[in-house]
Structure formats: C-alpha cells, structure tokens
Motif scaffolding. Structure first.
Motif, PDB file in Angstrom:
ATOM      1  N   TYR A 135       0.863  -1.034  -0.023  1.00 56.05           N
ATOM      2  CA  TYR A 135       0.177   0.079  -0.104  1.00 56.05           C
ATOM      3  C   TYR A 135       0.814   1.336   0.023  1.00 56.05           C
ATOM      4  O   TYR A 135       0.343   2.346  -0.418  1.00 56.05           O
ATOM      5  CB  TYR A 135      -0.949   0.041   1.178  1.00 56.05           C
ATOM      6  CG  TYR A 135      -1.817  -1.230   1.221  1.00 56.05           C
ATOM      7  CD1 TYR A 135      -2.944  -1.252   0.324  1.00 56.05           C
ATOM      8  CD2 TYR A 135      -1.497  -2.448   1.860  1.00 56.05           C
ATOM      9  CE1 TYR A 135      -3.967  -2.216   0.455  1.00 56.05           C
ATOM     10  CE2 TYR A 135      -2.327  -3.537   2.001  1.00 56.05           C
ATOM     11  CZ  TYR A 135      -3.542  -3.632   1.171  1.00 56.05           C
ATOM     12  OH  TYR A 135      -4.438  -4.529   1.166  1.00 56.05           O
ATOM     13  N   CYS A 190      -0.085   9.425  -4.304  1.00 56.43           N
ATOM     14  CA  CYS A 190      -0.822  10.246  -3.729  1.00 56.43           C
ATOM     15  C   CYS A 190       0.039  11.670  -3.574  1.00 56.43           C
ATOM     16  O   CYS A 190      -0.105  12.756  -3.692  1.00 56.43           O
ATOM     17  CB  CYS A 190      -1.822   9.962  -2.647  1.00 56.43           C
ATOM     18  SG  CYS A 190      -3.123   8.789  -2.944  1.00 56.43           S
ATOM     19  N   GLN A 224      -7.710   7.906  -8.544  1.00 48.65           N
ATOM     20  CA  GLN A 224      -6.993   6.934  -7.510  1.00 48.65           C
ATOM     21  C   GLN A 224      -7.903   6.657  -6.390  1.00 48.65           C
ATOM     22  O   GLN A 224      -8.132   5.523  -5.681  1.00 48.65           O
ATOM     23  CB  GLN A 224      -5.902   7.808  -6.986  1.00 48.65           C
ATOM     24  CG  GLN A 224      -4.926   7.069  -6.057  1.00 48.65           C
ATOM     25  CD  GLN A 224      -3.742   5.958  -6.720  1.00 48.65           C
ATOM     26  OE1 GLN A 224      -3.966   5.592  -7.915  1.00 48.65           O
ATOM     27  NE2 GLN A 224      -3.072   5.427  -5.834  1.00 48.65           N
ATOM     28  N   ILE A 237      -0.227   3.257  -3.310  1.00 49.79           N
ATOM     29  CA  ILE A 237      -1.162   4.278  -2.692  1.00 49.79           C
ATOM     30  C   ILE A 237      -0.512   5.575  -2.087  1.00 49.79           C
ATOM     31  O   ILE A 237      -0.646   6.822  -2.781  1.00 49.79           O
ATOM     32  CB  ILE A 237      -2.204   3.709  -1.649  1.00 49.79           C
ATOM     33  CG1 ILE A 237      -3.084   2.532  -2.318  1.00 49.79           C
ATOM     34  CG2 ILE A 237      -3.127   4.703  -1.101  1.00 49.79           C
ATOM     35  CD1 ILE A 237      -3.711   1.801  -1.544  1.00 49.79           C
ATOM     36  N   ILE A 269      -9.278   2.817  -4.962  1.00 49.97           N
ATOM     37  CA  ILE A 269      -9.086   2.347  -3.649  1.00 49.97           C
ATOM     38  C   ILE A 269     -10.405   1.884  -2.981  1.00 49.97           C
ATOM     39  O   ILE A 269     -10.512   0.903  -2.283  1.00 49.97           O
ATOM     40  CB  ILE A 269      -8.368   3.438  -2.861  1.00 49.97           C
ATOM     41  CG1 ILE A 269      -7.023   3.877  -3.456  1.00 49.97           C
ATOM     42  CG2 ILE A 269      -8.351   2.980  -1.557  1.00 49.97           C
ATOM     43  CD1 ILE A 269      -6.185   4.840  -2.604  1.00 49.97           C
ATOM     44  N   THR A 276      -6.702   9.912   1.533  1.00 48.00           N
ATOM     45  CA  THR A 276      -6.873  10.205   0.292  1.00 48.00           C
ATOM     46  C   THR A 276      -7.957  11.620   0.250  1.00 48.00           C
ATOM     47  O   THR A 276      -7.876  12.363  -0.581  1.00 48.00           O
ATOM     48  CB  THR A 276      -7.737   9.120  -0.546  1.00 48.00           C
ATOM     49  OG1 THR A 276      -8.750   9.025   0.205  1.00 48.00           O
ATOM     50  CG2 THR A 276      -6.933   8.074  -0.769  1.00 48.00           C
TER      51      THR A 276
END
Length: 537
Positions: free
Chosen positions: A328, A336, A371, A332, A375, A392
């Motif tokens: 992750y 980001c 994105q 992710i 998720i 996020t």
C-alpha cells in the motif's frame, strides 16, 4: 547317535507346504557332514572306527551282518565319526535349520486375521453405529472427542466479501469400547477403514463456513484407524471458505482476526464434549506465504453455545493476520504524495500562463479522484471512516486547493489591472488639473491693473488646494516615529504595493503555506495511526 536321529527326523518331515525347504535342509546337512568328515585324517578315522567296533559290537554281530528289524531306523548314508569340537558345531547347525523350518511352517496370514477381526467387531448384529460410545471408563458420561488440525495452506483473504479460504487436514480421536480386539501379541497394530458410515461418528460442523468440499483425487482423502484398545482416529482433508468479519478503521495499517469454529450440531454437552488434543492441537505448514498478509500467531479456545435446546460443545482457533503495508505504501501513499507535489508546480508558473496552470490543476484533480475511486472499489462500503479515507481525502483537498489558488490569483490579477488602469487615469487627470492650476496662478501673478501696480494674492492656500494637500502629506511622513522591522513585512515589502502585484503575493505565500501544512498533516497522521496500531496489538 543324536546327530543321526536329527538328520533322519528332518528327512521324514515331508509335508505339502515345506517339501522344498526340507530338501534344502537335508542337502545342506549332508554337505556340512561330508565337509566335517573329510576334515579328519584317514588314520584317525580308522582308529576311531576300530575302537568303536571293538567296544560296542559283540562277536556275533561282527561276524554276520545284522538284519534290520521292522521297527528300527535305517541309515541310508553312513556318517563318519567326528571329534568332540566338530560334533558340537554340527549339532548347533542342525538345530538352527530345524528352527527355521518350523518358523516357515508356522507363518501367519495377517490380512486374513484383519478380515476376521473386522467381521467380529463390525459384523451384522454386533455393532450399531447409531449409538454413541460410553463415557470415560465405560461410564454413562459424555463421549470425549479430541480435535487437532493441520493447516496446509491459506489461499485468499478477501476484504470485499470478508472471508478467507483454507485447506486443512482435520482429525478426530475418541474411544469406543465396543471396537476392542486382540492384537495377536502386538503384531496387529491397528485396522484401517475408508468408509465412515461403518462406525459411529461425531456430528461436528463448522459454524462459520460458507462453502466447503472434500478431496477425491485419486481416491477419497479420508481414513479411519481402529486401535486394539478401542481408540478410533478419523482423518480427512477438506477445503473451506469461512466468514471473517473485519474491522477496517485502521486499513491498511490494521490487523485482522479470522476464526475457525467447530461445534456439535445435535449432541449436547451431556452426550458429547469436544476437547483440543494435548500438546500441539494446531499445526501450520512451514513457509506459509500470503500475498498481502502475514500470519503472526494463532490461539485455541472454547466457545460453547447455549440455545433453546441445550448447551453445545464448541471449539475455535483464532488466526491473527497482519496486513503487509509495503504494498500500500508503493501503490497508494507514494503516488498520492507525488500528485499533491505536482499540483504545487502551478505556484511557480507565471500568472499569465492561464492554459498551463488550468490544465495542470484539472489533470492532477482528476487523477487523484480516479485513485480514490480505485481504492474504494477494492473495499466494502462501510459506515465508518477508514485511515485510507482520511489520507485520500486530505490529498484530494490539497489538489483542489491548488486549483482554487490559481482561480484566486487570476481574479486578483484582473481586478488589480482594472484598478491600476483607473488609478492611472485619475493620476493623469489630477496632473492635468495641477498643471492648469499652476498656469492660472502664474497668469494671476503677472496680471497688472491700469495703475501699473501688481495684484497681491494671499500666500495661504485653501484646504482643497491639491498643492497644499501634497505638502502636508510629505510633512506627516517625515514626522512619523520609526517602527521595528518585521521579517514577514520586510520579505513582502520586496514586492510592489500596487494593486496589480497582489496576485504575485498570493503565489509566493502559497509556495510556503501548502508544503508546511502538508508536512504537518503527515506528522499528525502517521503518529496517530501508528500509535493506535500499537495499542490494538
């Protein structure tokens, strides 16, 4: 004489099952005797034979041959006399041959014995599989069943469906005194069955099971072993899909506990009790690899349940899984962060580059939204906020804030230019008025009357006179007391104070403010969720 009797006794034991072995024994015995006889010298043989004839034969027998009587033994092969040492070894050799021959004749067919034992304990009218075994030591107490597991593999752990799949070898062991049998002096260790319906079986089921199946390739992977003392071992290989309720508040910094529950379906604790096997009840295959989790440990416990129909015995094993954060972090968190930093590039572009700044802001915003949706697509729709939602959401806010900052800069730039134009026009108008007023004053001073006298005008100006206002402002500026220098104001004083430079100030402030706030958010985020993860552990 004893040696000759043994040889003749072996020659007479001719049965249908051991004719070949007896022939071999006789041939080997004859060879051995001949070898031993040849080992002696002819002189010793003659002396010993003469002495024996003189000492044991009467004169009549020496003169005439003796006819054998009907009941006497006849010796087909004469065996020469031997010394005491050779005589001892010959007897020992013949005794070993006799024992080997008897052992071959007494060989037992254990497969036939197993069949007889099974027919004896499981025959018609002798065993009823519908009746449960008695309690400990033949009492009327509950039957005790001991459980142990061997986890072969854990295939998948689904966050969306909140389930996991496992393949294991399941074993049960109990004692049924009706199945005791004779082990033939320890030679028959256990009996093996492949049909579970031949004996009584516990009615165990997996309470949190969703799907399951047995393995039948090449043959059904199941067996039942019955031991001489009545102990029964049942082993089977099964694959299960089990429910695993998850708490995703700390996702992806979370740990999940998935349980495997086993309970009795119809027998209450008065008739059937499940216990974990002593020692090592749960075993896990070495080098167990999972794609996104790590099996940290497992715990065994009891979970007896009470219903309207009684109390039922229950066992459970809790598997503690830790989610691998590296996946992750790469997929992710780092992307980001990069999107947020890319959105800050617009602060360094010229305020007049409208197409570049607009396309950069919109592109980063759409990418961040995509994105976030990707998720959420891999997670179940829960009612609480997850750790990944906070991350996020804040990143999306920063990207959207960068786009709004450009809108503010553009608005300030356009309003500042309009005001600057208006200010320029007003300044030009005032300058023209001042020039006109100075020309009027000069003409008034030079104007003379008919008596050739100069017209004197007052030196004091009126309050509305622009020249007097400008002088007064200059004096007030010089009369103000000096103030302490301020770092922020000194840094901002480098930019012009005109209205048109206000947009430039917004860009410069954003270059500092956005990174500082994002760094502060990271500090609070990681310290909060990592600390909560340690508390949960």
């Amino acid at each position: 004489m004893c040696q000759c009797e043994c040889v003749s006794h072996i020659s007479r034991r001719k049965t249908s099952s051991s004719s070949s072995s007896s022939g071999k024994a006789r041939s080997q015995a004859g060879k051995f005797v001949n070898q031993v006889g040849r080992a002696e010298t002819p002189k010793e043989q003659r002396s010993s034979s003469d002495a024996s004839r003189r000492s044991h034969r009467p004169p009549q027998e020496a003169a005439t041959p003796h006819a054998p009587s009907p009941g006497s033994r006849t010796h087909h092969t004469p065996i020469p006399n031997m010394g005491s040492g050779h005589y001892f070894w010959a007897i020992l050799y013949f005794a070993s041959l006799c024992s080997a021959s008897l052992a071959n004749n007494a060989k037992i067919n254990f497969r036939e014995k197993e069949k007889k034992v099974l027919d004896q304990i499981l025959g018609a009218g002798k065993y009823d599989a519908r009746i449960r075994p008695s309690g400990i030591n033949g009492t009327d107490g509950p039957a005790i069943v001991r459980i142990n597991l061997f986890v072969r593999s854990i295939m998948t752990i689904s966050d969306i469906k909140m389930e996991y799949s496992v393949q294991l070898t399941f074993r049960e062991q109990w004692t049924d005194e009706r199945l005791k049998f004779d082990d033939i002096q320890g030679r028959l260790k256990y009996l093996t069955l492949t049909e579970a319906n031949r004996v009584w079986m516990p009615d165990l089921f997996f309470s949190n099971e969703k799907e399951g199946h047995f393995h039948n390739i090449i043959m059904p992977n199941v067996y039942i072993r019955i031991f001489p003392n009545g102990s029964v071992l049942y082993s089977i290989r099964i694959s299960l899909t089990l429910a695993c309720p998850m708490n995703l508040k700390l996702y992806p910094l979370d740990r999940q506990i998935c349980s495997l529950r086993m309970a009795s379906y119809g027998w209450t604790t008065n008739d059937l009790v499940f216990l974990w096997k002593e020692g090592d009840p749960v075993q896990v295959v070495k080098n167990l690899h999972l794609p996104r989790f790590t099996l940290e440990k497992f715990l065994t416990d009891y979970c007896n349940s009470k219903t309207n129909t009684g109390e039922y015995s229950c066992l459970k094993v809790d598997l503690l899984f830790k989610r691998e954060f590296s996946y992750y972090l790469i997929q992710i968190y780092i992307p980001c962060c990069m999107l947020v930093i890319v959105s800050w590039v617009s602060f360094w572009l010229d305020q007049g580059a409208v197409p570049a700044r607009v396309s950069l802001g919109v592109t980063t915003l759409l990418t961040m939204a995509t994105q976030t949706s990707g998720i959420n697509a891999s997670l179940p729709p829960v009612s609480y906020t997850k750790a990944i939602d906070v991350w996020t959401g804040v990143c999306l806010t920063f990207v959207f804030g960068a786009l709004l900052e450009f809108a503010l800069v553009n608005y300030a730039s356009r309003s500042g230019s309009n005001k600057a134009n208006m200010h320029k026009e007003n300044m030009k108008k005032k300058r023209r008025d001042l020039e006109q007023a100075s020309l009027d004053a000069a003409s008034d001073l030079l104007d003379t009357d008919s008596n050739a006298t100069f017209a004197m005008k007052p030196l004091v100006r009126h309050p509305g006179d622009p020249l007097a206002l400008e002088k007064r402002l200059q004096c007030e500026v010089h009369m103000q007391a000096p103030k302490r220098p301020n770092c922020c104001k000194t840094w901002l004083s480098k930019f012009p104070t005109r209205q048109c430079s206000r947009s430039k100030r917004i860009d410069v402030i954003s270059r500092i403010t956005f990174p500082l706030v994002f760094a502060l958010f990271n500090l609070v985020y990681w310290s909060t969720y990592l600390f909560r993860e340690e508390e949960d552990e």
